[in-house]
Write an enzyme that holds these catalytic residues in place. Structure first.
Site, PDB file in Angstrom:
ATOM      1  N   HIS A 439       0.809  -1.226   0.000  1.00 56.69           N
ATOM      2  CA  HIS A 439       0.000   0.000   0.000  1.00 56.69           C
ATOM      3  C   HIS A 439       0.842   1.276   0.000  1.00 56.69           C
ATOM      4  O   HIS A 439       2.015   1.249   0.285  1.00 56.69           O
ATOM      5  CB  HIS A 439      -1.030  -0.002   1.141  1.00 56.69           C
ATOM      6  CG  HIS A 439      -0.483   0.026   2.540  1.00 56.69           C
ATOM      7  ND1 HIS A 439      -1.278   0.261   3.626  1.00 56.69           N
ATOM      8  CD2 HIS A 439       0.756  -0.164   3.039  1.00 56.69           C
ATOM      9  CE1 HIS A 439      -0.558   0.222   4.717  1.00 56.69           C
ATOM     10  NE2 HIS A 439       0.668  -0.026   4.400  1.00 56.69           N
ATOM     11  N   GLU A 440       0.193   2.343  -0.375  1.00 53.53           N
ATOM     12  CA  GLU A 440       0.850   3.657  -0.545  1.00 53.53           C
ATOM     13  C   GLU A 440       2.015   3.572  -1.530  1.00 53.53           C
ATOM     14  O   GLU A 440       3.048   4.218  -1.344  1.00 53.53           O
ATOM     15  CB  GLU A 440       1.351   4.216   0.802  1.00 53.53           C
ATOM     16  CG  GLU A 440       0.421   4.079   1.991  1.00 53.53           C
ATOM     17  CD  GLU A 440      -0.964   4.650   1.774  1.00 53.53           C
ATOM     18  OE1 GLU A 440      -1.175   5.336   0.773  1.00 53.53           O
ATOM     19  OE2 GLU A 440      -1.844   4.379   2.612  1.00 53.53           O
ATOM     20  N   GLY A 441       1.820   2.819  -2.599  1.00 56.57           N
ATOM     21  CA  GLY A 441       2.857   2.695  -3.633  1.00 56.57           C
ATOM     22  C   GLY A 441       3.661   1.427  -3.453  1.00 56.57           C
ATOM     23  O   GLY A 441       4.408   1.291  -2.497  1.00 56.57           O
TER      24      GLY A 441
END
Lengths: 598, 598
Positions: A439-441
Site C-alpha cells: 500500500h501507498e505505492g
C-alpha cells in the site's frame, strides 16, 4: 509479555543520534524542553500499553464485519480512540491556535511509533485522520479547514484518503470517478473507490474522505484529476452532522493481516447525490494527494519498522528464556540445555533483526527530522533538505517494508514452532507487515520513483546532498574505535552505488525509458542498503561516543549497537555490489522475457 | 481458477531432464512403461483436482477443533482420503506382495506433488502414513509389518511420527518420554509429545504413532533413545481394533497456516497404560527415525516447491488478465492500460518465482531419482549415490522452504492488494509454507548438518561426487546455444564455493567446533544456490536440446526455461560470492555478540 517498544533505543535515536533536544531553541518550539518531550513519550507509552496493546490479537481474530449495514469492530477500539483523543495526540503537532502543542514532526512520529508497535490495526484510524488533516492544513481554504479539519483535530470526526479504484489499482491516471459541477460551486461525486482503509465505521461522528475524481469534460490522464472533500454525512450550516451524503459501503476486503483496520469498497453517489467540495485548483489533485502520500509513505515505513521491532523484542525475550540444545563443543548429554540465545545461528537471527529494525527506526526518525528542518530549520538549507527528503522517501517507505518482513521471518524462526502459532504475536506481525510493501505505492512504484525521478532531481543536486551528508558523517566518525567495518562498508557501498548510478544515468537516453527503468528495483535495493549503512554509521558514532564513560548496563547497550553496525557491514552491505553490477549492466533478462514463454 | 500444477513442466522434468522413461528396463519396474507413468500422473491430477483442491480454503478457514473430545475436520477431508485410497496411492511404491505397484520413488514423489499443490493440509495425513510405513518396511519385524504396516498400506489406519517434546523441541537428545519393559516384551510408554501432526482425528480406524522414548535405566543422550510402535487403539489378536491405548489428546496447536493438518500435543499413558512395541534394537531410535526423517525432509522440500509453484501459477494467471498502467515510454493517457505482465518489474517478480519453483522441482525430483538409484541402480554406483543423496538432503529440505517463501511473497506482490486478500489463494500458500523452514529440522539444524557432517562425509568423497556430477553436466552442455550465462554462473559458483569450503575446513581444528559452525548458514546458502544453479544448467541443457525442431508452443516453453536459467545466473548466482567470503573469513560477528548486548 515482551515490551512492544524499547524506550532506551528511542531515547538514543532522538537524543543521541538526532539532536532533538536542541529543537526548543527554535521559536516554534520555545515552550518545549527535554523534560516535556520525555513526558510526552511516557504518555504515549502508557496510552499505547493501556488502551491499544491489549486488544491487538482480539482484533486480529475478529475482523470487521458488516452487521445490520454497519461495520462492527471489537469494542475496545472505541476506548482506544477516546484515550488517544484525550491525550491530545490528534492535534499535537498543530499550531496552538488549532489546539495543538506545536510538537516537532520527529516527536510526532516517535509518539505514533508507540501505537504502531502496540496495535497497528487500531492506530490506522487516528493516523489516517492526522494525514487527512495535514493535507487540509496545506491546501484547503480557511473555511474548509474550519468546517472539515477542526473536527478531525478534535478527534470527533475521522478521515480517509480515497484514491484507488477497482479497475485502476496503482494506476491512478486511469481513475474514472467523476465530479459534476453543481450550481453552488460544489460537485456531485460519482464512482467507486477500492482499498479504502477506515472507509466506514461507527467510531466517529462523521468521516471526511479525500477523494480523487475527474471533473466532467476535463483532460484525460493525471491533468484531469482534482481532489475533493467528501463527508460521509452532509454538514449543516452550524457545523453539525446532517443527513447521509450517499457514500455507500459496497463491501469489506478480507485481508491476511492488518485486520484491525477495516478496508472497504465505497460507492459514491449511490441511491442519492454525493456532494463534495474541491480542494484548491482543478487539476491539482494528484500533486496535492502526493503531499499527503509522502507523509503517508514515511508513516508506512515507520509502521513496518515498529512491527518488526515488536517482533524482534518478542523473539529476544523468548530466546533468553527458552533452553534447548548445547553448543557444538559440549558433548556432555547430562549438562543442562542452554538458553537458545547462546547458539550462534540464533544470535545471527537476532542480530539481523536488530540491524534491520534499529536501522529502520534511525532512518524513519531521520526523515521525520528533515520535515522539521524544512519547516523550522535554517532557511538557506531548506532547498537541499527538500531534495534529500524527496530522495529518501521511497527508501523510507520500501526498505523497512521489505526488510522488516525478513526480520519478522527471523523472529518466527528463532521461536520455531511456537512462533508459528497464535500463542505468540510474531505470526500476526508477519501477516500484518506483508501489507506494507503493497500500500501507498508498491515496491515497483518506489523503484521507478527513485531511479526515474529522485536520483536526478535538482539536476543531480538531490544525490549530491545525500553524498555530502554521508561524507560529513564519515568524517565525524574518524578516530572513534570499533567503527572500522561500518566505515569501510559504507565507503565501499557509496563508491559502488555512485559508480553504478553514473553508468546507468549516462546511458539513459540511449536505452530509452523502458530499458532504463527495467532494473529500477536493483537501484532501490542498492541505494536502500547504502542509506541503511549510513544510518548504522550514524548510530555507531553516537554509540562509540556514549560508550566512553558509560555505566555497565549502558555500556552493554552501546556495545550492542556497535556489534549490530558491524553485522550490517559484514552481512548486508556486501550485497550492494551485486545490485550495482546488475544496474550498471542495464541487464535485459526481464525485458527480453516474453509473456508466452512463462 | 489457475491450475495448481503445470503438467507440461512435470513431463519435462521427469522425461526430458531425468530419464524416468528408461526405468522400466530395470527388473523391479518391468511391468511399467511411459504410458503407465502418464496414466498414473493423470490419475493423480484428476484425484487431486476433484477431491483435494476444492476444500483447501474451507479447511484453512475452519481449522481443526475439539468437539465432544473428538477432533473435527471439514467433512471433505474424509472423501479425499477415500479417493486417495481408492487410487491405490498409499501403497503404490511398495512390492506387489504388499499390494503395491512397485512405482519408482521419483514417480511416487511426482504423484505426491499433485496433492501438495492442491491441498497441503489434507495431503499431510496420507504422507505421514506413507512415511511411517516406509520406516516399518525397513526396520520393523515381519510380524510387526503384518500387524502395523499392512493396514497403513491399505489406507485403513494412518500413521504419525512423534519425536518432539514440549521441553525439548528440536533438541531430541533431551527427550524424557520413558518406556518401561513389560513381562511380555512390550513396553509401557509414558510422557508427552508436542507438534504431532495428524496426531488425533477420526479419519482412520486406528493411528500408529512412531514414538521416540528412553528405556528406563538406559544411557543419557541419544544412545538411550529407542523407537516404538504405539497404536491409538490396542490391536486384538485377529488384527482388529480393540480398546483405548490411553494416548490422550492434550491440546491442538493453532497455526498461522497449514491449518488443514491438525497438530497436537499428546500424552502417553494418561488414565491408563499405553503399550508399545520396540522397533529393532534398543538405542537405535534416532538412527531409525532419521531414515524416515531424510525421506520426510525431501517431502518437506517438495511440499514447499509445490506451494510456491501453485502461487506462481496463480500470480501468472492474474498478471496475464489484469490490465493496469502503461510502459514508461508511453505517455498517451488515452491508450489502454497493458496487462501487468508487460511491466518489467512484474516480469522480474514472475521470473524470480519461475526460477525458484521450477528449480526446486528439478532438485526435488533429482533427489527422489537418487532414491531409485540407491535401490535399483547399478550396484557399483550405490555408495557414491548414497553420499550424494545425504549431502543434498539438507539443501532439498531447506532451499525450497526458504525460497518458495520469497517466491510466494513475489506472487502476492504481483497481485498487489488482491494478493493480500482471501479472494485469491496466494496469501494462504504464504502462511502455509512458512512452516516449512521450521519442521523436520530448522534451517539452523540443516546448516550444521551440511557443514558439520555432510560436506566431509566419506572422507570428502560426498563433495567430490557432487563436483563430478556438476562437471559432467557442464561438459554435456558444451556446444549448446543460449547457455552462456548459466554455464559461466555455475562455474564461478562452484569455484567460489569449493574454495571457501576448502578454507574453512582447513581451519576447522584450529577454530574448534563452535567457531567452525558459526557461519554454517552461509555454507547452506552458498552450497544451496550453487546446487540450484546446477539444476538450472541441467534444465537449460534439456531445453536447448528440445528447442531444436520444437513446435511453436513447445518452443515458447523451452525459451522460457532458457530465460529462467539466465535469470537465475544473473540475479541469484552472484550472491554465492558474498556467502563464500563470509564463510571463508570465519567471521566472528555473531559469536562475539553477548546476550546482554541485545
Amino acid at each position: 509479555m515482551a515490551p512492544f517498544l524499547s524506550k532506551r533505543d528511542l531515547q538514543f535515536q532522538l537524543f543521541e543520534v538526532l539532536d532533538t533536544a536542541s529543537l526548543p531553541k527554535r521559536p516554534r518550539f520555545a515552550e518545549h524542553s527535554r523534560e516535556v518531550y520525555d513526558d510526552i513519550l511516557n504518555l504515549a507509552y502508557n496510552v499505547a500499553e493501556k488502551y491499544f496493546a491489549g486488544h491487538t490479537r482480539e482484533a486480529d481474530l475478529n475482523e470487521p464485519q458488516v452487521i445490520d449495514g454497519k461495520v462492527k469492530l471489537v469494542p475496545q477500539v472505541a476506548g482506544a480512540m477516546k484515550a488517544f483523543r484525550d491525550a491530545g495526540f490528534f492535534s499535537a503537532h498543530h499550531d496552538e491556535e488549532w489546539g495543538g502543542l506545536q510538537l516537532p514532526w520527529v516527536m510526532m512520529q516517535a509518539v505514533q511509533a508507540h501505537f504502531q508497535a502496540a496495535n497497528i490495526g487500531s492506530s490506522g484510524y487516528p493516523f489516517l485522520t492526522i494525514g487527512n488533516a495535514n493535507l487540509q492544513r496545506v491546501f484547503a481554504s480557511p473555511q474548509q479547514q474550519e468546517k472539515y479539519m477542526r473536527p478531525l483535530l478534535e478527534g470527533r470526526w475521522f478521515g480517509t484518503m480515497a484514491l484507488s479504484e477497482p479497475q485502476a489499482g496503482s494506476g491512478l491516471a486511469d481513475i474514472t470517478t467523476t465530479a459534476t459541477p453543481r450550481p453552488d460551486g460544489t460537485y456531485s461525486i460519482s464512482g467507486s473507490k477500492m482499498w479504502i482503509s477506515a472507509g466506514e465505521h461507527e467510531l466517529s461522528e462523521n468521516i471526511v474522505h479525500l477523494v480523487l475524481a475527474r471533473i466532467k469534460g476535463g483532460p484525460a490522464g493525471v491533468k484531469g484529476i482534482s481532489l475533493f472533500l467528501v463527508p460521509r454525512y452532509r454538514i449543516n450550516p452550524d457545523g453539525s452532522v446532517g443527513e447521509s451524503n450517499h457514500v455507500v459501503l459496497a463491501g469489506l476486503n478480507h485481508k491476511m493481516g492488518y485486520r484491525g483496520t477495516t478496508n472497504t469498497l465505497l460507492n459514491f453517489g449511490e441511491g442519492g447525490e454525493t456532494i463534495g467540495e474541491i480542494v484548491g485548483e482543478a487539476g491539482r489533485g494528484l500533486a496535492q494527494m502526493f503531499h499527503m502520500m509522502n507523509e503517508a509513505r514515511i508513516g508506512v515505513g515507520m509502521g513496518a519498522v515498529m512491527l518488526g521491532y515488536a517482533g524482534y523484542l518478542a523473539s529476544l525475550e523468548y530466546a533468553r528464556e527458552r533452553r534447548q540444545g548445547r553448543l557444538p563443543s559440549n558433548k556432555d548429554p547430562l549438562s543442562p540445555p542452554v538458553p537458545i540465545i547462546e547458539h550462534a545461528d540464533v544470535k545471527r537471527l537476532l542480530l539481523r533483526q536488530k540491524s534491520i529494525v534499529e536501522g529502520g527506526l534511525a532512518l524513519g526518525l531521520y526523515a521525520s527530522s528533515l520535515v522539521d528542518e524544512l519547516q523550522t530549520g535554517p532557511e538557506a538549507a531548506r532547498a537541499d533538505t527538500a531534495l534529500l527528503l524527496d530522495l529518501l522517501t521511497p527508501i523510507v517507505k520500501s526498505w523497512p517494508s521489505k526488510y522488516s518482513q525478513e526480520a519478522l521471518s527471523d523472529a518466527i524462526q528463532v521461536m520455531g514452532g511456537a512462533g508459528y502459532t497464535r500463542d505468540y504475536p510474531v505470526e500476526m506481525y508477519y501477516r500484518d507487515n506483508r501489507l506494507n510493501p503493497i500500500h501507498e505505492g508498491t515496491e515497483g512504484i518506489q523503484g521507478n520513483d527513485l531511479l526515474g525521478r529522485k536520483v536526478t532531481a535538482g539536476q543531480g543536486r538531490a544525490l549530491a546532498v545525500l553524498l555530502e551528508r554521508i561524507q560529513a558523517d564519515l568524517k565525524a566518525s574518524e578516530g572513534l574505535s570499533g567503527l572500522d567495518e561500518i566505515r569501510g562498508g559504507v565507503q565501499d557501498a557509496v563508491e559502488q552505488s555512485t559508480a553504478a548510478l553514473r553508468t546507468i544515468l549516462g546511458q539513459a537516453e540511449q536505452l530509452g525509458p523502458d530499458l532504463f527503468l527495467a532494473n529500477a528495483n536493483s537501484a532501490l535495493e542498492m541505494v536502500g542498503h547504502t542509506v541503511m549503512g549510513w544510518t548504522w554509521l550514524r548510530q555507531a558514532t553516537a554509540a562509540a561516543r556514549g560508550l566512553a564513560g558509560a555505566r555497565r548496563e549502558d555500556a552493554d547497550f552501546y556495545r550492542g549497537k556497535l556489534q549490530a553496525a558491524k553485522f550490517f557491514a559484514v552481512y548486508e552491505l556486501p550485497k550492494v555490489q551485486t545490485w550495482a553490477e546488475l544496474l550498471a549492466s542495464a541487464d535485459k533478462t526481464t525485458t527480453e522475457m516474453q509473456g508466452d514463454w512463462f
